[in-house]
Motif scaffolding. Structure first.
Motif, PDB file in Angstrom:
ATOM      1  N   SER A   1     -16.609  29.482  28.962  1.00  0.00           N
ATOM      2  CA  SER A   1     -17.052  29.160  30.324  1.00  0.00           C
ATOM      3  C   SER A   1     -15.895  28.637  31.164  1.00  0.00           C
ATOM      4  N   LEU A   2     -15.040  27.843  30.562  1.00  0.00           N
ATOM      5  CA  LEU A   2     -13.862  27.352  31.276  1.00  0.00           C
ATOM      6  C   LEU A   2     -12.975  28.518  31.708  1.00  0.00           C
ATOM      7  N   ILE A   3     -12.783  29.480  30.835  1.00  0.00           N
ATOM      8  CA  ILE A   3     -11.974  30.660  31.182  1.00  0.00           C
ATOM      9  C   ILE A   3     -12.617  31.406  32.354  1.00  0.00           C
ATOM     10  N   TRP A   4     -13.946  31.588  32.306  1.00  0.00           N
ATOM     11  CA  TRP A   4     -14.630  32.312  33.381  1.00  0.00           C
ATOM     12  C   TRP A   4     -14.492  31.569  34.701  1.00  0.00           C
ATOM     13  N   LEU A   5     -14.695  30.262  34.659  1.00  0.00           N
ATOM     14  CA  LEU A   5     -14.656  29.456  35.892  1.00  0.00           C
ATOM     15  C   LEU A   5     -13.248  29.354  36.461  1.00  0.00           C
ATOM     16  N   ALA A   6     -12.273  29.123  35.602  1.00  0.00           N
ATOM     17  CA  ALA A   6     -10.890  28.984  36.068  1.00  0.00           C
ATOM     18  C   ALA A   6     -10.294  30.334  36.460  1.00  0.00           C
ATOM     19  N   GLY A   7     -10.748  31.396  35.826  1.00  0.00           N
ATOM     20  CA  GLY A   7     -10.194  32.722  36.073  1.00  0.00           C
ATOM     21  C   GLY A   7     -10.675  33.371  37.355  1.00  0.00           C
ATOM     22  N   ASN A   8     -11.794  32.886  37.892  1.00  0.00           N
ATOM     23  CA  ASN A   8     -12.356  33.481  39.098  1.00  0.00           C
ATOM     24  C   ASN A   8     -12.985  32.359  39.921  1.00  0.00           C
TER      25      ASN A   8
ATOM     26  N   ALA B   1     -22.163  17.323  26.563  1.00  0.00           N
ATOM     27  CA  ALA B   1     -21.072  16.570  27.197  1.00  0.00           C
ATOM     28  C   ALA B   1     -20.039  17.526  27.785  1.00  0.00           C
ATOM     29  N   ALA B   2     -19.735  18.605  27.063  1.00  0.00           N
ATOM     30  CA  ALA B   2     -18.782  19.599  27.567  1.00  0.00           C
ATOM     31  C   ALA B   2     -19.328  20.276  28.826  1.00  0.00           C
ATOM     32  N   ALA B   3     -20.611  20.591  28.828  1.00  0.00           N
ATOM     33  CA  ALA B   3     -21.223  21.221  30.009  1.00  0.00           C
ATOM     34  C   ALA B   3     -21.176  20.279  31.209  1.00  0.00           C
TER      35      ALA B   3
ATOM     36  N   GLN C   1     -19.294  21.020  34.679  1.00  0.00           N
ATOM     37  CA  GLN C   1     -20.086  20.984  35.917  1.00  0.00           C
ATOM     38  C   GLN C   1     -19.479  20.009  36.926  1.00  0.00           C
ATOM     39  N   SER C   2     -18.853  18.943  36.436  1.00  0.00           N
ATOM     40  CA  SER C   2     -18.201  18.003  37.362  1.00  0.00           C
ATOM     41  C   SER C   2     -16.909  18.590  37.931  1.00  0.00           C
ATOM     42  N   LYS C   3     -16.226  19.417  37.160  1.00  0.00           N
ATOM     43  CA  LYS C   3     -14.976  20.035  37.613  1.00  0.00           C
ATOM     44  C   LYS C   3     -15.213  21.279  38.476  1.00  0.00           C
ATOM     45  N   TYR C   4     -16.335  21.942  38.257  1.00  0.00           N
ATOM     46  CA  TYR C   4     -16.675  23.167  38.990  1.00  0.00           C
ATOM     47  C   TYR C   4     -18.101  23.023  39.551  1.00  0.00           C
ATOM     48  N   PRO C   5     -18.280  22.119  40.512  1.00  0.00           N
ATOM     49  CA  PRO C   5     -19.636  21.828  41.007  1.00  0.00           C
ATOM     50  C   PRO C   5     -20.353  23.064  41.562  1.00  0.00           C
ATOM     51  N   GLY C   6     -21.608  23.196  41.131  1.00  0.00           N
ATOM     52  CA  GLY C   6     -22.455  24.275  41.624  1.00  0.00           C
ATOM     53  C   GLY C   6     -22.151  25.645  41.052  1.00  0.00           C
ATOM     54  N   ARG C   7     -21.216  25.725  40.103  1.00  0.00           N
ATOM     55  CA  ARG C   7     -20.821  27.047  39.595  1.00  0.00           C
ATOM     56  C   ARG C   7     -21.234  27.298  38.148  1.00  0.00           C
ATOM     57  N   LEU C   8     -21.685  26.275  37.431  1.00  0.00           N
ATOM     58  CA  LEU C   8     -22.083  26.434  36.027  1.00  0.00           C
ATOM     59  C   LEU C   8     -23.522  25.978  35.857  1.00  0.00           C
TER      60      LEU C   8
END
Length: 163
Positions: A24-31, A49-51, A55-62
């Motif tokens: 998920s981190l790869i998907w979020l950071a990659g796009n 905890a990881a989710a 979610q705090s680093k990519y608000p509204g996207r996960l």
């Protein structure tokens, strides 16, 4: 995975198997414009905890749906009929029954220009021999078209296709 996330048509990414959120981190950071929908049973102490961290680093996207994907995905599809997946990753329950259900559910969520990634296939050992019938039956039935398959070593590999 980063290159797949960066394909110009990829806006919505759907996966089974969040686990610790590495993919998920790869998907979020990659796009930066993608939204990720993940389905995971949530039986690892660190998963939630990881989710929350992502979610705090990519608000509204996960969006993570916890529970057995064979039960939570049909409900999600019914409650969210407008969510359609451009990039689909099947890497959740590693049984024939669960992976087959994930394919069925994701087919109902797929966009016309979808890509499907199946983790742990093809491989000579590990989960590959167990999961091979799932991928191969989708192809034989004409549900899925394989575009690429890669075996990194005896235990690691992935295949890419589309519905």
């Amino acid at each position: 995975y980063a290159k797949l996330a960066q394909l110009p048509f990829v806006k919505t990414i759907c996966e089974t198997g969040f686990n610790a959120g590495h993919d998920s981190l790869i998907w979020l950071a990659g796009n930066n414009h993608s939204k990720v929908y993940s389905f995971d049973i949530g039986d690892h102490d660190y998963a939630k905890a990881a989710a929350e961290y992502l979610q705090s680093k990519y608000p509204g996207r996960l969006n993570v749906t916890w529970g057995d994907s064979t039960k939570t995905m049909p409900k999600f599809i019914k409650d969210n009929p407008d969510v359609k997946c451009d990039l689909i990753i099947v890497d959740g329950g590693h049984t024939v029954e669960c992976a087959t259900e994930d394919f069925i559910n994701f087919r109902n969520m797929a966009t016309r220009t979808n890509l499907v990634v199946f983790d742990d296939y093809p491989t000579m050992n590990g989960l590959g021999p167990l999961l091979a019938p799932v991928w191969e039956s989708q192809i034989r039935k004409g549900i899925l078209v394989e575009q690429y398959a890669c075996q990194k070593d005896d235990h690691r590999g992935f295949a890419i296709g589309h519905f």
